[in-house]
Motif scaffolding. Structure first.
Motif, short mmCIF file in Angstrom:
data_model
loop_
_atom_site.label_atom_id
_atom_site.label_comp_id
_atom_site.label_asym_id
_atom_site.label_seq_id
_atom_site.Cartn_x
_atom_site.Cartn_y
_atom_site.Cartn_z
N LEU A 4 3.74 -1.17 -4.69
CA LEU A 4 2.84 -1.55 -5.56
C LEU A 4 1.34 -0.05 -5.39
O LEU A 4 0.68 -0.04 -6.49
CB LEU A 4 2.10 -2.68 -5.05
N GLY A 5 1.54 0.94 -3.90
CA GLY A 5 0.95 2.25 -4.49
C GLY A 5 -1.06 1.49 -4.06
O GLY A 5 -0.95 2.33 -4.45
N TRP A 6 -1.31 0.44 -3.87
CA TRP A 6 -2.78 -0.40 -3.40
C TRP A 6 -2.84 1.61 -2.18
O TRP A 6 -2.07 1.29 -1.18
CB TRP A 6 -2.65 -1.18 -3.39
N ARG A 7 -4.08 1.65 -2.26
CA ARG A 7 -4.55 3.17 -0.78
C ARG A 7 -4.69 2.17 0.26
O ARG A 7 -5.42 0.71 -0.29
CB ARG A 7 -6.58 3.48 -1.51
N ASP A 8 -3.91 2.79 1.19
CA ASP A 8 -3.73 1.88 2.34
C ASP A 8 -4.67 1.97 2.91
O ASP A 8 -6.30 2.91 3.04
CB ASP A 8 -3.04 2.84 2.79
N GLY A 9 -5.13 1.16 3.56
CA GLY A 9 -6.20 0.47 4.32
C GLY A 9 -6.99 -0.66 3.60
O GLY A 9 -8.75 -0.79 4.08
N GLU A 10 -7.40 -0.35 2.17
CA GLU A 10 -8.16 -1.02 1.33
C GLU A 10 -7.29 -1.83 0.72
O GLU A 10 -7.63 -1.88 -0.66
CB GLU A 10 -9.37 0.58 0.62
N LEU A 11 -6.47 -2.05 0.54
CA LEU A 11 -5.86 -3.40 -0.29
C LEU A 11 -6.79 -4.81 -0.08
O LEU A 11 -7.03 -4.77 1.11
CB LEU A 11 -4.15 -4.18 0.93
N GLU A 12 -6.72 -5.24 -0.75
CA GLU A 12 -7.70 -6.73 -1.37
C GLU A 12 -6.59 -7.74 -1.71
O GLU A 12 -5.77 -7.13 -2.63
CB GLU A 12 -9.19 -6.49 -2.90
N SER A 13 -6.75 -8.76 -1.97
CA SER A 13 -6.26 -9.88 -1.96
C SER A 13 -7.15 -10.55 -3.59
O SER A 13 -7.31 -11.81 -3.32
CB SER A 13 -5.79 -11.10 -0.89
N GLY A 14 -7.10 -10.06 -4.33
CA GLY A 14 -7.68 -9.95 -5.46
C GLY A 14 -6.55 -10.77 -6.73
O GLY A 14 -6.12 -11.07 -6.33
N LEU A 15 -6.96 -11.36 -7.74
CA LEU A 15 -6.63 -11.32 -9.03
C LEU A 15 -5.02 -11.04 -9.97
O LEU A 15 -4.24 -11.04 -9.65
CB LEU A 15 -6.67 -12.03 -10.20
N THR A 28 0.99 -1.19 -0.08
CA THR A 28 -0.28 -0.12 -0.21
C THR A 28 1.23 1.47 0.06
O THR A 28 1.92 1.22 0.01
CB THR A 28 -1.06 0.23 1.26
N ASP A 29 0.47 2.73 0.14
CA ASP A 29 1.22 3.67 -0.37
C ASP A 29 0.64 4.17 1.50
O ASP A 29 1.69 5.73 1.51
CB ASP A 29 0.70 4.46 -0.99
#
Ligand SMILES: [Zn+2]
Length: 241
Positions: A85-96, A45-46
């Protein structure tokens, strides 16, 4: 309880946020780096929610935390990559989509040992830690098998070992006697986290920094005591990946 893997040629540590890797396995990485291992960081996350101050600008915080994470990697002796990877903090998902990214980086960096959050840690509250842990496990499965994400240019890669920190059922200790000071230095590079994570209100206060160092030393001593080493980091070890 087992102790001390052989020093890998390459290691990849995967954290949800900047600073998670240093807390989870900084001593182990520093020890290995000093012995010639190429260590890399991957941060999912970011880190944009890592402040208690509502007036903080998230974009500035993200940029600051990247600088801090790179400095922390250097403090550990890191010579590999630092990937955001820069996914939004608090909203990381473990998707495809996220799994494909993990797969890509494992195939590209070709680590012998991967380290990450234990996704099966009971009563964990933070969703990012849970999802980052799942991504490590599922990213390894994808990276080793040629039929997963065949569109990726890199050849499949199977790491030898996976170490999960903050483990629900720890069964392995790394002796970090030689890596502890570098771990402390790397943690203290995360200056934006002094207040929220390290209980340091005044960055100029050597007393507060010393108190934080003492707390980390104490934790490492407790972790090492279960296996008779002065300072340790505990993990769940998975081999035969
Ligand atoms: Zn975290």
């Amino acid at each position: 309880m087992t102790t001390d893997l052989p020093t890998p040629l390459r290691a990849l540590a995967v954290g949800a946020h900047p600073d998670d890797v240093e807390f989870g396995c900084g001593g182990t990485l520093a020890k290995w780096a000093a012995a010639g291992c190429e260590i890399s960081h991957l941060v999912c996350t970011d880190g944009s929610k890592g402040s208690w101050d509502p007036a903080d600008d998230p974009a500035t915080l993200v940029a600051d935390r990247q600088v801090e994470q790179r400095a922390a990697s250097v403090a550990l002796g890191g010579t590999g990559s630092v990937v955001f990877l820069g996914w939004r903090d608090g909203e990381l998902e473990s998707g495809l989509r996220q799994r494909a990214e993990l797969c890509h980086w494992i195939r590209r960096l070709r680590p012998d040992v991967v380290l990450g959050h234990d996704p099966w840690k009971r009563y964990r509250l933070h969703p990012d830690h849970h999802h980052a842990g799942l991504l490590v496990v599922e990213g390894i499965v994808a990276a080793r098998d040629p039929h997963f994400f065949p569109e990726q240019a890199e050849a499949p890669h199977r790491p030898s070992h996976l170490l999960l920190w903050e483990a629900d059922a720890p069964d392995h200790v790394e002796d970090i006697g030689t890596g502890l000071e570098a771990k402390l230095a790397a943690l203290l590079e995360h200056r934006s986290q002094y207040r929220s994570t390290m209980d340091i209100d005044d960055p100029a206060s050597t007393e507060q920094a010393d108190r934080f160092r003492a707390k980390i030393r104490e934790r490492a001593a407790e972790a090492g005591a279960v296996d008779g080493v002065a300072y340790g980091e505990r993990f769940k070890l998975l081999s035969k990946l």
